[in-house]
Scaffold this motif. Structure first.
Motif, PDB file in Angstrom:
ATOM      1  N   ASP A   1     -47.120   9.092 -13.194  1.00  8.25           N
ATOM      2  CA  ASP A   1     -47.558   9.581 -14.500  1.00  8.25           C
ATOM      3  C   ASP A   1     -49.010  10.047 -14.486  1.00  8.25           C
ATOM      4  O   ASP A   1     -49.536  10.475 -15.513  1.00  8.25           O
ATOM      5  N   GLN A   2     -49.657   9.975 -13.334  1.00  8.03           N
ATOM      6  CA  GLN A   2     -51.041  10.414 -13.242  1.00  8.03           C
ATOM      7  C   GLN A   2     -51.155  11.899 -13.606  1.00  8.03           C
ATOM      8  O   GLN A   2     -50.222  12.673 -13.430  1.00  8.03           O
ATOM      9  N   GLN A   3     -52.334  12.274 -14.095  1.00  9.00           N
ATOM     10  CA  GLN A   3     -52.560  13.626 -14.599  1.00  9.00           C
ATOM     11  C   GLN A   3     -52.238  14.696 -13.567  1.00  9.00           C
ATOM     12  O   GLN A   3     -51.687  15.746 -13.890  1.00  9.00           O
ATOM     13  N   GLU A   4     -52.563  14.430 -12.296  1.00 10.19           N
ATOM     14  CA  GLU A   4     -52.336  15.439 -11.263  1.00 10.19           C
ATOM     15  C   GLU A   4     -50.893  15.468 -10.776  1.00 10.19           C
ATOM     16  O   GLU A   4     -50.537  16.271  -9.909  1.00 10.19           O
ATOM     17  N   MET A   5     -50.054  14.601 -11.333  1.00  9.61           N
ATOM     18  CA  MET A   5     -48.640  14.586 -10.952  1.00  9.61           C
ATOM     19  C   MET A   5     -47.803  14.927 -12.184  1.00  9.61           C
ATOM     20  O   MET A   5     -47.924  16.007 -12.735  1.00  9.61           O
ATOM     21  N   LEU A   6     -46.941  14.001 -12.622  1.00  3.44           N
ATOM     22  CA  LEU A   6     -46.076  14.296 -13.759  1.00  3.44           C
ATOM     23  C   LEU A   6     -46.776  14.117 -15.100  1.00  3.44           C
ATOM     24  O   LEU A   6     -46.195  14.397 -16.142  1.00  3.44           O
ATOM     25  N   GLY A   7     -48.034  13.647 -15.073  1.00  4.47           N
ATOM     26  CA  GLY A   7     -48.795  13.582 -16.315  1.00  4.47           C
ATOM     27  C   GLY A   7     -49.081  14.973 -16.854  1.00  4.47           C
ATOM     28  O   GLY A   7     -49.186  15.182 -18.057  1.00  4.47           O
ATOM     29  N   LYS A   8     -49.200  15.925 -15.941  1.00  2.71           N
ATOM     30  CA  LYS A   8     -49.404  17.328 -16.309  1.00  2.71           C
ATOM     31  C   LYS A   8     -48.619  18.176 -15.308  1.00  2.71           C
ATOM     32  O   LYS A   8     -49.183  18.818 -14.427  1.00  2.71           O
ATOM     33  N   PRO A   9     -47.310  18.193 -15.443  1.00  5.11           N
ATOM     34  CA  PRO A   9     -46.461  18.752 -14.387  1.00  5.11           C
ATOM     35  C   PRO A   9     -46.306  20.273 -14.458  1.00  5.11           C
ATOM     36  O   PRO A   9     -46.552  20.902 -15.481  1.00  5.11           O
ATOM     37  N   ILE A  10     -45.903  20.826 -13.329  1.00  5.91           N
ATOM     38  CA  ILE A  10     -45.362  22.183 -13.312  1.00  5.91           C
ATOM     39  C   ILE A  10     -43.859  21.993 -13.491  1.00  5.91           C
ATOM     40  O   ILE A  10     -43.148  21.685 -12.537  1.00  5.91           O
ATOM     41  N   ALA A  11     -43.391  22.112 -14.693  1.00 10.42           N
ATOM     42  CA  ALA A  11     -41.994  21.807 -15.017  1.00 10.42           C
ATOM     43  C   ALA A  11     -41.272  23.103 -15.348  1.00 10.42           C
ATOM     44  O   ALA A  11     -41.543  23.727 -16.370  1.00 10.42           O
TER      45      ALA A  11
ATOM     46  N   ALA B   1     -39.520   1.252  -6.837  1.00 11.36           N
ATOM     47  CA  ALA B   1     -38.834   0.966  -5.574  1.00 11.36           C
ATOM     48  C   ALA B   1     -39.805   1.004  -4.398  1.00 11.36           C
ATOM     49  O   ALA B   1     -39.636   0.274  -3.414  1.00 11.36           O
ATOM     50  N   LEU B   2     -40.829   1.856  -4.504  1.00  4.88           N
ATOM     51  CA  LEU B   2     -41.830   1.971  -3.440  1.00  4.88           C
ATOM     52  C   LEU B   2     -43.000   1.010  -3.639  1.00  4.88           C
ATOM     53  O   LEU B   2     -43.977   1.054  -2.889  1.00  4.88           O
ATOM     54  N   GLU B   3     -42.885   0.176  -4.678  1.00  2.26           N
ATOM     55  CA  GLU B   3     -43.916  -0.819  -4.999  1.00  2.26           C
ATOM     56  C   GLU B   3     -45.277  -0.166  -5.248  1.00  2.26           C
ATOM     57  O   GLU B   3     -46.320  -0.659  -4.825  1.00  2.26           O
ATOM     58  N   LEU B   4     -45.236   0.956  -5.964  1.00  3.58           N
ATOM     59  CA  LEU B   4     -46.463   1.676  -6.288  1.00  3.58           C
ATOM     60  C   LEU B   4     -46.923   1.413  -7.720  1.00  3.58           C
ATOM     61  O   LEU B   4     -47.999   1.850  -8.112  1.00  3.58           O
ATOM     62  N   GLY B   5     -46.102   0.726  -8.480  1.00  3.93           N
ATOM     63  CA  GLY B   5     -46.378   0.552  -9.901  1.00  3.93           C
ATOM     64  C   GLY B   5     -45.621   1.598 -10.691  1.00  3.93           C
ATOM     65  O   GLY B   5     -45.573   2.774 -10.297  1.00  3.93           O
TER      66      GLY B   5
END
Length: 227
Positions: A119-129, A110-114
């Motif tokens: 899913d990048q490693q520093e985001m949800l690729g390796k999340p604090i979940a 929706a934000l046209e970011l791809g």
């Protein structure tokens, strides 16, 4: 979902002596007793009338990530006391994380970011979940006396998935800076999951966070937050 709520109830029905053996450690894993947290100290006379249990990403002690905040082995009840409990919670944690990632991909598109931006490693690729099981005591909140199941707060995570039982208790304030604040009841729908987002908006070199403030009165909930 019914199985997760059932296992959650089994834990909170244990004697307090057993639950205190699993008291939350310094990395936020384990049991938190009633009144342990106070989300709105300005308006609350004491802590929240809720007890909880924190579960996060399982990281062995010998893993290099174990040195980081929020990464550590989880604390689990004995299989003699709650057989199948760990497996049920690990499965739910894993599936909830996949749902959060799917939502994040929709936001990215929706934000046209791809679609894979988050899913990048520093985001949800390796999340604090973090998965939190929460049980609210039967005491009804009384704001005039500073008594709350959970004080007003904004969730910390990027995405929060909130599964509730059929007991009313959740309220939201869509505009937390409004004077006066307007609080709305959220109708409980058993089997449904509510989603709250905390988005970082960047426009003309100015950044700010936008979120919804929430308060709980009473109920069982399954709360999963993802950074």
């Amino acid at each position: 979902m019914d199985e997760v709520f059932s296992y959650s109830k089994r834990f909170f029905d244990l004697p307090i002596k057993e639950k205190m053996k699993l008291l939350r450690n310094k990395k936020n894993r384990g049991y938190t007793p009633v009144l342990d947290s106070q989300l709105d100290p300005i308006n609350q006379v004491h802590g929240d009338y809720k007890e909880g249990y924190y579960i996060g990403v399982e990281v062995p002690d010998d893993d290099s990530d174990a040195e980081k905040p929020f990464y550590t082995p989880n604390v689990w009840p004995s299989t003699d006391i709650l057989p199948g409990w760990r497996q049920t919670m690990e499965t739910y944690h894993r599936e909830a994380l996949e749902v959060a990632k799917a939502i994040a991909r929709l936001i990215a598109l929706a934000l046209e970011l791809g679609g894979n931006f988050f899913d990048q490693q520093e985001m949800l690729g390796k999340p604090i979940a973090t998965l939190r099981l929460l049980h609210y005591e039967g005491l009804i909140s009384d704001p005039t006396k500073g008594l709350y199941g959970a004080g007003a707060h904004s969730d910390f995570g990027f995405i929060t998935l909130l599964a509730t039982d059929d007991v009313a208790g959740l309220q939201i304030c869509k505009h937390k800076d409004a004077k006066p604040q307007i609080w709305e009841h959220v109708k409980p729908l058993k089997g449904w999951v509510s989603i709250t987002l905390r988005l970082l908006i960047i426009e003309k070199k100015m950044s700010y966070t936008q979120s919804i403030e929430v308060v709980f009165i009473r109920q069982y909930i399954i709360h999963a937050s993802f950074w």
